[in-house]
Scaffold this motif. Structure first.
Motif, mmCIF file in Angstrom:
data_model
loop_
_atom_site.group_PDB
_atom_site.id
_atom_site.type_symbol
_atom_site.label_atom_id
_atom_site.label_comp_id
_atom_site.label_asym_id
_atom_site.label_seq_id
_atom_site.Cartn_x
_atom_site.Cartn_y
_atom_site.Cartn_z
ATOM 1 N N MET A 1 0.915 -1.221 0.003
ATOM 2 C CA MET A 1 -0.140 0.072 0.013
ATOM 3 C C MET A 1 0.933 1.521 -0.118
ATOM 4 S SD MET A 1 -3.284 0.373 2.311
ATOM 5 C CE MET A 1 -4.409 -0.525 1.176
ATOM 6 N N LYS A 2 0.653 2.304 -0.883
ATOM 7 C CA LYS A 2 1.464 3.434 -0.901
ATOM 8 C C LYS A 2 0.811 4.585 0.040
ATOM 9 C CE LYS A 2 2.421 3.039 -5.709
ATOM 10 N NZ LYS A 2 1.833 3.577 -6.950
ATOM 11 N N ILE A 3 1.505 4.941 1.017
ATOM 12 C CA ILE A 3 1.041 5.632 2.074
ATOM 13 C C ILE A 3 2.018 6.978 2.086
ATOM 14 C CG2 ILE A 3 0.750 6.022 4.447
ATOM 15 C CD1 ILE A 3 1.044 2.928 4.760
ATOM 16 N N ALA A 4 1.201 8.120 2.015
ATOM 17 C CA ALA A 4 1.614 9.606 2.008
ATOM 18 C C ALA A 4 1.882 10.053 3.303
ATOM 19 C CB ALA A 4 1.102 10.436 1.024
ATOM 20 N N VAL A 5 2.654 10.318 3.942
ATOM 21 C CA VAL A 5 2.639 10.851 5.350
ATOM 22 C C VAL A 5 2.962 12.478 5.233
ATOM 23 C CG1 VAL A 5 3.357 10.741 7.829
ATOM 24 C CG2 VAL A 5 3.404 8.694 6.408
ATOM 25 N N LEU A 6 1.951 13.290 5.082
ATOM 26 C CA LEU A 6 2.096 14.797 4.751
ATOM 27 C C LEU A 6 2.653 15.416 6.129
ATOM 28 C CD1 LEU A 6 -0.507 15.574 2.220
ATOM 29 C CD2 LEU A 6 1.659 14.424 1.872
ATOM 30 N N ALA A 21 7.534 0.530 6.823
ATOM 31 C CA ALA A 21 8.443 0.445 5.877
ATOM 32 C C ALA A 21 8.573 -0.874 5.124
ATOM 33 C CB ALA A 21 9.757 1.179 6.003
ATOM 34 N N GLU A 22 8.743 -1.831 5.986
ATOM 35 C CA GLU A 22 8.893 -3.165 5.455
ATOM 36 C C GLU A 22 7.575 -3.733 4.722
ATOM 37 O OE1 GLU A 22 10.525 -5.762 8.840
ATOM 38 O OE2 GLU A 22 11.941 -5.856 7.310
ATOM 39 N N LYS A 23 6.714 -3.396 5.129
ATOM 40 C CA LYS A 23 5.342 -3.830 4.343
ATOM 41 C C LYS A 23 4.379 -3.093 3.393
ATOM 42 C CE LYS A 23 1.065 -6.271 5.520
ATOM 43 N NZ LYS A 23 0.074 -6.727 6.675
ATOM 44 N N HIS A 24 4.972 -1.600 3.710
ATOM 45 C CA HIS A 24 4.296 -0.764 2.613
ATOM 46 C C HIS A 24 5.330 0.222 1.979
ATOM 47 C CE1 HIS A 24 0.624 -2.012 4.171
ATOM 48 N NE2 HIS A 24 1.072 -2.097 5.527
ATOM 49 N N GLN A 25 5.016 0.961 1.011
ATOM 50 C CA GLN A 25 5.725 1.991 0.206
ATOM 51 C C GLN A 25 5.255 3.593 1.055
ATOM 52 O OE1 GLN A 25 5.384 2.401 -4.078
ATOM 53 N NE2 GLN A 25 4.988 0.423 -4.173
ATOM 54 N N ILE A 26 6.458 4.105 1.885
ATOM 55 C CA ILE A 26 6.259 5.068 2.592
ATOM 56 C C ILE A 26 6.533 6.559 1.881
ATOM 57 C CG2 ILE A 26 6.619 6.213 4.835
ATOM 58 C CD1 ILE A 26 4.844 3.660 5.167
ATOM 59 N N ARG A 27 5.895 7.317 1.707
ATOM 60 C CA ARG A 27 6.315 8.481 0.887
ATOM 61 C C ARG A 27 6.019 9.709 1.948
ATOM 62 N NH1 ARG A 27 5.548 7.591 -4.527
ATOM 63 N NH2 ARG A 27 4.648 9.832 -4.877
ATOM 64 N N ILE A 28 7.182 10.504 2.544
ATOM 65 C CA ILE A 28 7.185 11.366 3.477
ATOM 66 C C ILE A 28 6.885 12.674 2.632
ATOM 67 C CG2 ILE A 28 8.678 12.740 5.076
ATOM 68 C CD1 ILE A 28 7.973 10.018 6.229
ATOM 69 N N LYS A 53 14.425 -3.976 6.461
ATOM 70 C CA LYS A 53 14.147 -3.690 5.223
ATOM 71 C C LYS A 53 13.160 -2.569 4.979
ATOM 72 C CE LYS A 53 14.822 -8.270 3.731
ATOM 73 N NZ LYS A 53 14.195 -9.675 3.516
ATOM 74 N N GLY A 54 13.082 -2.023 3.311
ATOM 75 C CA GLY A 54 12.155 -1.154 2.988
ATOM 76 C C GLY A 54 12.922 0.192 2.773
ATOM 77 N N GLU A 55 12.239 0.959 2.025
ATOM 78 C CA GLU A 55 12.881 2.345 1.662
ATOM 79 C C GLU A 55 11.809 3.358 1.657
ATOM 80 O OE1 GLU A 55 14.451 2.606 -2.354
ATOM 81 O OE2 GLU A 55 15.525 4.614 -2.061
ATOM 82 N N ILE A 56 12.224 4.413 2.537
ATOM 83 C CA ILE A 56 11.415 5.477 2.603
ATOM 84 C C ILE A 56 11.706 6.677 1.690
ATOM 85 C CG2 ILE A 56 10.665 7.249 4.514
ATOM 86 C CD1 ILE A 56 11.480 4.990 6.366
ATOM 87 N N LYS A 57 10.867 7.183 1.125
ATOM 88 C CA LYS A 57 11.366 8.342 0.042
ATOM 89 C C LYS A 57 10.606 9.587 0.548
ATOM 90 C CE LYS A 57 12.088 5.309 -3.934
ATOM 91 N NZ LYS A 57 11.370 4.772 -5.227
ATOM 92 N N GLY A 58 11.052 10.819 0.083
ATOM 93 C CA GLY A 58 10.698 12.158 0.522
ATOM 94 C C GLY A 58 10.502 12.918 -0.999
ATOM 95 N N PHE A 59 9.474 13.801 -0.524
ATOM 96 C CA PHE A 59 8.786 14.411 -1.582
ATOM 97 C C PHE A 59 8.300 15.929 -1.078
ATOM 98 C CE2 PHE A 59 8.195 10.029 -2.808
ATOM 99 C CZ PHE A 59 8.673 9.870 -3.818
ATOM 100 N N ASP A 60 7.773 16.821 -2.083
ATOM 101 C CA ASP A 60 7.162 17.804 -1.751
ATOM 102 C C ASP A 60 5.695 17.232 -1.200
ATOM 103 O OD1 ASP A 60 5.145 18.706 -4.025
ATOM 104 O OD2 ASP A 60 7.132 17.894 -4.879
ATOM 105 N N ASN A 61 4.804 17.884 -0.460
ATOM 106 C CA ASN A 61 3.338 17.316 -0.202
ATOM 107 C C ASN A 61 2.346 16.752 -1.261
ATOM 108 O OD1 ASN A 61 3.654 17.466 2.766
ATOM 109 N ND2 ASN A 61 3.195 19.416 2.893
ATOM 110 N N LYS A 62 2.733 17.661 -2.221
ATOM 111 C CA LYS A 62 1.667 17.334 -3.582
ATOM 112 C C LYS A 62 2.226 16.127 -4.256
ATOM 113 C CE LYS A 62 -0.008 19.350 -7.811
ATOM 114 N NZ LYS A 62 0.490 20.602 -8.635
ATOM 115 N N THR A 63 3.583 15.928 -4.447
ATOM 116 C CA THR A 63 4.090 14.886 -5.074
ATOM 117 C C THR A 63 3.903 13.482 -4.265
ATOM 118 O OG1 THR A 63 5.809 16.374 -6.272
ATOM 119 C CG2 THR A 63 6.140 13.829 -6.171
ATOM 120 N N ALA A 64 4.091 13.487 -2.956
ATOM 121 C CA ALA A 64 3.853 12.524 -1.999
ATOM 122 C C ALA A 64 2.339 11.901 -2.226
ATOM 123 C CB ALA A 64 4.380 13.009 -0.571
#
Lengths: 217, 217
Positions: A1-6, A21-28, A53-64
């Protein structure tokens, strides 16, 4: 599941990111993408140190927010309206999670009931037709969640009007071992769970308890 | 200490009476003294069966309240104003304890905020000058308290404006081993703790929990 944490560069964002992070795609998400990128790198180092495991990625709020399944608004009440304006063009069918608490601090912490009845209902009114808000996570002590405190145990009280959205958030809560989801009813009852945050802060202050959480026994 | 439990013939009154009878003088009040007398006899038999000392006495509400140190209003919200009218002639310096919760049950239990902000503040406004209300005991599961359930543990959140009155109720709460008092601030914050009762009832209903109570960890 893609989760955006604004607004996810703070402690509560870190707690969600590390646990999911291990189970879901985290977008900060953050106002500036650089801050979200740098913070996500720090979260990834913590993950590696814990052997996760897992990779957390960072974006601006809109892109996340774009293309996420779930958007969590870890944002102070005062900034929510501005952030929703920024992400509105990419809103479609994401589930919006509100841990938002409208409160002020004088001698005591006090809940300030918004005109809509609660912050969650106010946010629901700002969204495009057909989108659903789920109110949750108001009682999670962020410092204990992000430090992966092994003694931490907390009940998460969840309000929402749409069954499927609420069940998704109940499942995500189950994915964090120290949290137990409790269904509390429709969004119209969200003020009760939002007001638990100032209650816990007053209890902490007056009874010398550190980072308290709530359990229903 | 002389404790008048008005409307005390129900489960919550029984719970208080059984737990406090060895250390305090318990006066159960009811609209009709006969009902209070018969019920008190039953409580005394239970006490004897548990091998506990103490004698619980039954009176009409006004007689129970007269000369008490503490008056606990274990009365439905709708009847509070009528009972206060009855006992007003004997009110002087008793501490008034309100576990009263204004709520309705539709599909869900819902807290109904009174015009004064909370039932406790409304009761304060009904009392003679100089008397003090302490809001407490809203989250105590009466069935578990009166059955002396050994597994029962519950935090009691307490609001009040006058330090000495609040401390008396904190001490009385400490006298019941399964309860822990938590100071939650002034009476102006009582709505938050009153609304915990419908919250717990909804949680019980929606999550199949029986007689739940709250602990702050």
């Amino acid at each position: 599941m893609k989760i955006a944490v604004l607004g996810g560069t703070g402690e509560i964002g870190e707690g969600f990111a590390l646990h999911w992070a291990e189970k879901h795609q985290i977008r900060i998400g953050s106002r500036k993408s650089e801050k979200a990128e740098v913070t996500s790198e720090r979260f990834n180092e913590t993950l590696a140190n814990y052997g996760c495991k897992g990779e957390i990625k960072g974006f601006d709020n809109k892109t996340a927010a774009e293309g996420a399944d779930v958007i969590i608004l870890t944002i102070p009440y005062e900034h929510v309206s501005g952030v929703i304006d920024v992400v509105r063009p990419v809103l479609s069918d994401q589930i919006i999670v509100s841990p938002v608490v409208p409160m002020t601090r004088g001698e005591y912490f006090e809940y300030n009931t918004p005109a809509h009845g609660s912050a969650a209902q106010e946010i629901q009114a700002m969204l495009p037709e057909g989108m659903n808000v789920v109110a949750a996570f108001h009682t999670v002590a962020s410092r204990r969640l992000c430090s992966l405190d092994p003694a931490f145990q907390c009940d998460v009280m969840i309000c929402g009007d749409e069954r499927r959205s609420k069940d998704v958030i109940i499942d995500l809560t189950h994915d964090i071992e120290c949290l137990r989801p409790l269904d509390v009813g429709p969004l119209a009852l969200a003020s009760t769970i939002e007001s638990l945050t100032p209650l816990l802060l007053n209890i902490a202050m007056l009874n010398h308890l550190k980072d308290p959480s709530i359990k229903v026994l």
